[in-house]
Design a protein around this motif. Sequence first.
Motif, PDB file in Angstrom:
ATOM      1  N   THR A   1       0.730  -0.947   0.116  1.00  0.00           N
ATOM      2  CA  THR A   1      -0.112   0.648   0.031  1.00  0.00           C
ATOM      3  C   THR A   1       1.044   1.443   0.165  1.00  0.00           C
TER       4      THR A   1
ATOM      5  N   LYS B   1      -8.942  -4.441   2.162  1.00  0.00           N
ATOM      6  CA  LYS B   1      -8.630  -5.014   1.119  1.00  0.00           C
ATOM      7  C   LYS B   1      -9.867  -6.438   1.488  1.00  0.00           C
TER       8      LYS B   1
ATOM      9  N   GLN C   1      -7.905  -3.368   5.905  1.00  0.00           N
ATOM     10  CA  GLN C   1      -8.829  -3.871   6.618  1.00  0.00           C
ATOM     11  C   GLN C   1      -9.888  -3.724   5.039  1.00  0.00           C
TER      12      GLN C   1
END
Length: 239
Positions: free
Chosen positions: A107, A194, A192
Amino acid sequence: MRLDKLLGNMGYGSRKELRTLVKKGLVTVDGVVPKSSDINVDPEKQVILFNGDRVTYKPYVYLMMNKPQGVISATEDSRGQRCAVDLVGEEFSMYDLSPAGRLDIDTEGFLLLTNDGAFIHDVISPKKHVVKEYYACLEGVATEEDVKAFADGLILADGTECMEAELVIVGTDTDTNTSEVVVKICEGKFHQVKRMTLSRGLKVTYLKRMAIGGLRLGTDLEAGEYRELTLEEKESILR
Ligand code: URA
């Protein structure tokens, strides 16, 4: 505050080393070499020089980083992987920085690093309702039903209940079976976003955190870059 404690906190040396350095005359307080390293000083009112350089003491620092992919946000190196704090330069090495909410290795985006534990608690606590905004690319076509399911509060595959969240559909493409969305959540459970999208049959292929509370990731920051927040920016996070 004691001079040796102040300089020690800022990484200028151990108490013992500082005693020697002060004796050698490397430190001045208001232009005077102190007789000993344990005198009390007021870093906000007095001019303290170390080797000729002004010592400006701040108890807390707040950094906005644009975390790149391939870097972990945990502070301790796990299995030789690069940590976000390793990207922070020498000038902040005296501060014990931690992330206010982690991002996965793949991310990108806004990682807030600070040594202010109470502030971290406020940012990550779901009770404080600080919204974290993510931009995501998905495999699958998001629909208004997904928007409603996010708003109602999703239940993940393992039974975990999520707080109400916002899903904004930026665009969908039925030919490629993909979507672009914005997800806004107040929690920070493991993976979360994903897991939330996956519970609707949508797989994240790209994820970037764009904002924390009232503060957006600066467009001036390339991946891997960071800068210190102004007081106003820091305060806008919890506003
Ligand atoms: N949600 C995720 O799935 N991953 C992150 O890194 C942040 C939020």
